[in-house]
Design an enzyme around this catalytic site. Structure first.
Site, mmCIF file in Angstrom:
data_model
loop_
_atom_site.group_PDB
_atom_site.id
_atom_site.type_symbol
_atom_site.label_atom_id
_atom_site.label_comp_id
_atom_site.label_asym_id
_atom_site.label_seq_id
_atom_site.Cartn_x
_atom_site.Cartn_y
_atom_site.Cartn_z
ATOM 1 N N ASP A 205 31.458 40.079 39.654
ATOM 2 C CA ASP A 205 31.857 38.867 40.813
ATOM 3 C C ASP A 205 33.307 37.939 40.012
ATOM 4 O O ASP A 205 32.067 37.187 39.706
ATOM 5 C CB ASP A 205 31.260 38.956 42.102
ATOM 6 C CG ASP A 205 32.603 37.913 43.067
ATOM 7 O OD1 ASP A 205 33.331 38.551 43.431
ATOM 8 O OD2 ASP A 205 32.163 36.487 43.185
ATOM 9 N N GLU A 247 35.706 41.812 38.032
ATOM 10 C CA GLU A 247 36.587 41.308 39.108
ATOM 11 C C GLU A 247 37.293 39.883 38.506
ATOM 12 O O GLU A 247 36.728 39.432 38.307
ATOM 13 C CB GLU A 247 36.039 40.581 40.346
ATOM 14 C CG GLU A 247 37.201 41.274 40.954
ATOM 15 C CD GLU A 247 36.283 39.971 42.388
ATOM 16 O OE1 GLU A 247 37.180 40.440 43.104
ATOM 17 O OE2 GLU A 247 36.026 39.380 42.428
#
Ligand code: BGC
Length: 571
Positions: A205, A247
């Site tokens: 993330d 990401e």
């Protein structure tokens, strides 16, 4: 722990299905989805034809950012089940041939994480340097604010120790200090914990924001790549068949370094492609898609893009210019409640005005353009959203299984559900649900199942080269996908009218054409120019068969009259 074997670059051949555990199925009737529920629904997922699952965060958290606010990296949030449940889930998924991808939230923790609790209690805490502190909020002024609707600064004052702490997302999510070698060690331990437990991949993330440096945007800094390369090297040494997905919501040229020379991430999302799919279908114009893919650099051979239409976040409009953003906002989010930060908080079906032809066409693009496709739970049945729920909760409502109470998601009292189910006359669970759609061969669910099955029958979709075919008709997006001798020709009509197009197929003169869904033979490619007619939002997936193989297939077809189980086309 059961492991899945196969090619080390398995991530090129899978289709990923994204699931929040809390939203899928509630086995213990407390109103929140859980791992036992997810285990029960694995057969559904297997039947859909997807081959990997990406689970949103499920470890302990105060859930102020749906679990991305980590309180503990290795304890399961009690609402979702126990570590034993997670082990059983991974084993069962593996038994069914499904890979499991979970989350690695590197950049930040919750303010309630014991590291931060200690760090914020005293400047002499051993955890003080786990976070980024400053006497002044003037540091790193060149850094943008990501959650611009809720946060006014990337610094928040901590009164007890009288300093500001740094955060790129919500103020209750302090950023970890990656300059501190101890933080790096802690996160490496987390990676090894989850790979040791048997997960096949980690979605990393918010990767661009790990380090800060004065005078920069504090994004994509070289230090981040150094750390990620180290992480990758350790993963390769101990867990050589696992996958890391970045990401990084950035332009393709800025994402490229995240692949390194095949020694950093295995995969990264192609963020800029996604909004352009929505522009292309709204404008009936192939150029936004062609332009962005033409600008996309080649990536190392072991690497792969991850592509998607929708996910658990707002449809982010960061990777478009101002004009494109205004166009997308005015087309897809006229109601201001549909907007969030720099994006649109809606699901696929409502974005497509529930037009089945457009939804199928978007899936055609998703499943045939280069990269590994990611589907968002519920979009396979055309679920709707709820703009009345705050933040991104309107696209995270309970999965609609049947027309029973709570859409078959939970036996709890409706008031105890973590979120109301969708109840309107168009998208409500009484109408849009798995049970209804399983009954009809042409339902959205069964159509998508069929598309997935066809995609999975040809490895060229995950691995092949892309070549656009240009024509005068801009409403038509046509391309070859090619892998060795295997070739597919994909033609999509982005317009709401029937369209005809003449394509130059001279590259494959002498080949025969077979439609991939029904195996219908089309005329042989005898001349360079080939004419196609497509219905509004229609598409063709065509297999091109070289002359020698055509003859072999004819011979096989003759014999398959007595052996009907033999298939005409082996793509
Ligand atoms: C996740 C979001 C989350 C944010 C902060 C993102 O990349 O997809 O859902 O709010 O990270 O953790």
């Amino acid at each position: 722990m059961t492991a899945l074997h196969g090619a080390p670059d398995w991530y090129k051949d899978v289709i990923i299905y994204e699931i929040p555990v809390k939203s899928f199925f509630d086995k213990n009737h407390d109103g929140v989805g859980d791992f036992p529920g997810l285990i029960e629904k694995l057969d559904y997922i297997k039947d859909l034809g997807v081959t990997a699952l990406w689970l949103l965060p499920f470890t302990d958290s105060p859930l102020r950012d749906d679990g991305y606010d980590i309180r503990d990296y290795t304890t399961i949030h009690p609402s979702y089940g126990s570590m034993d449940d997670v082990r059983r889930f991974i084993d069962k998924a593996h038994d069914l041939g499904l890979r499991v991808i979970s989350e690695l939230v590197l950049n930040h923790t919750s303010r309630t994480h014991p590291w931060f609790v200690s760090a914020a209690s005293s400047r002499s805490s051993p955890y003080r340097d786990y976070y980024v502190w400053s006497d002044t909020p003037e540091k790193y002024r060149g850094t943008r604010i990501i959650f611009s609707d809720t946060e006014k600064s990337n610094w928040t004052w901590e009164p007890r120790t009288r300093q500001y702490y740094w955060h790129r997302f919500f103020h209750h999510q302090p950023d970890l200090n990656f300059e501190n070698p101890k933080v790096q060690e802690e996160l490496l331990k987390v990676v090894k914990f989850w790979f040791g437990l048997g997960v096949d991949g980690l979605r990393c993330d918010a990767v661009p924001y790990l380090f800060e440096r004065e005078g920069t945007s504090c994004e994509n800094l070289p230090e981040t790549h150094t750390f990620m390369k180290r992480l990758r090297a350790e993963v390769d040494r101990e867990f050589p068949d696992r996958m890391l997905l970045a990401e990084a919501n950035q332009w393709p040229q800025d994402v490229l370094p995240y692949f390194g020379e095949g020694d950093e991430f295995h995969m990264a999302y192609h963020f800029p492609l996604m909004p352009r799919l929505f522009i292309a279908i709204a404008k009936s114009d192939n150029r936004p898609i062609i332009d962005i893919l033409d600008q996309t650099p080649k990536i190392p051979s072991a690497c792969q893009w991850a592509i998607f239409l929708r996910n658990h976040d707002e449809l982010t409009l960061e990777m478009v210019n101002d004009q494109e953003r205004d166009y997308l906002w005015s087309t897809y989010a006229q109601d201001p409640r549909m907007r969030l930060n720099i994006g649109i908080r809606r699901r696929l079906a409502p974005l497509m005005q529930n037009d089945r032809r457009k939804i199928d066409l978007m899936h055609s693009l998703l499943l045939t353009l280069p990269g590994t496709p990611i589907l968002y739970y519920g979009d396979e049945i055309g679920m709707g959203d709820n703009v009345h729920l705050g933040d991104r909760n309107g696209v995270r409502t309970p999965m609609q299984w049947s027309s029973d109470k709570n859409g078959g998601f939970s036996r709890a009292n409706p008031s105890d559900l973590y979120s109301p189910v969708i109840q309107n006359p168009i998208y409500g669970y009484q109408v849009v649900n798995v049970e209804n759609q399983a009954r009809f061969p042409t339902s959205p669910l069964n159509t998508l199942r069929q598309m997935i099955a066809v995609r999975q029958s040809a490895r060229l979709f995950g691995r092949g080269e892309l070549h656009f075919l240009h024509s005068k008709n801009r409403s038509i997006l046509a391309y070859f996908r090619e892998m060795g001798k295997d070739v597919a020709l994909i033609i999509n009509n982005l317009s709401d009218r029937a369209e005809s197009v003449t394509l130059d197929l001279s590259r494959y003169r002498g080949y025969s054409i077979v439609e991939m869904f029904d195996k219908t033979p089309f005329p042989l490619i005898a001349r360079a120019r080939f004419h196609f007619t497509l219905s509004p939002y229609g598409f063709f997936w065509l297999s091109l068969i070289p002359p020698a193989r055509t003859q072999r297939n004819h011979a096989r077809a003759a014999s398959s009259a007595s052996h009907p189980e033999r298939r005409l086309i082996d793509s």
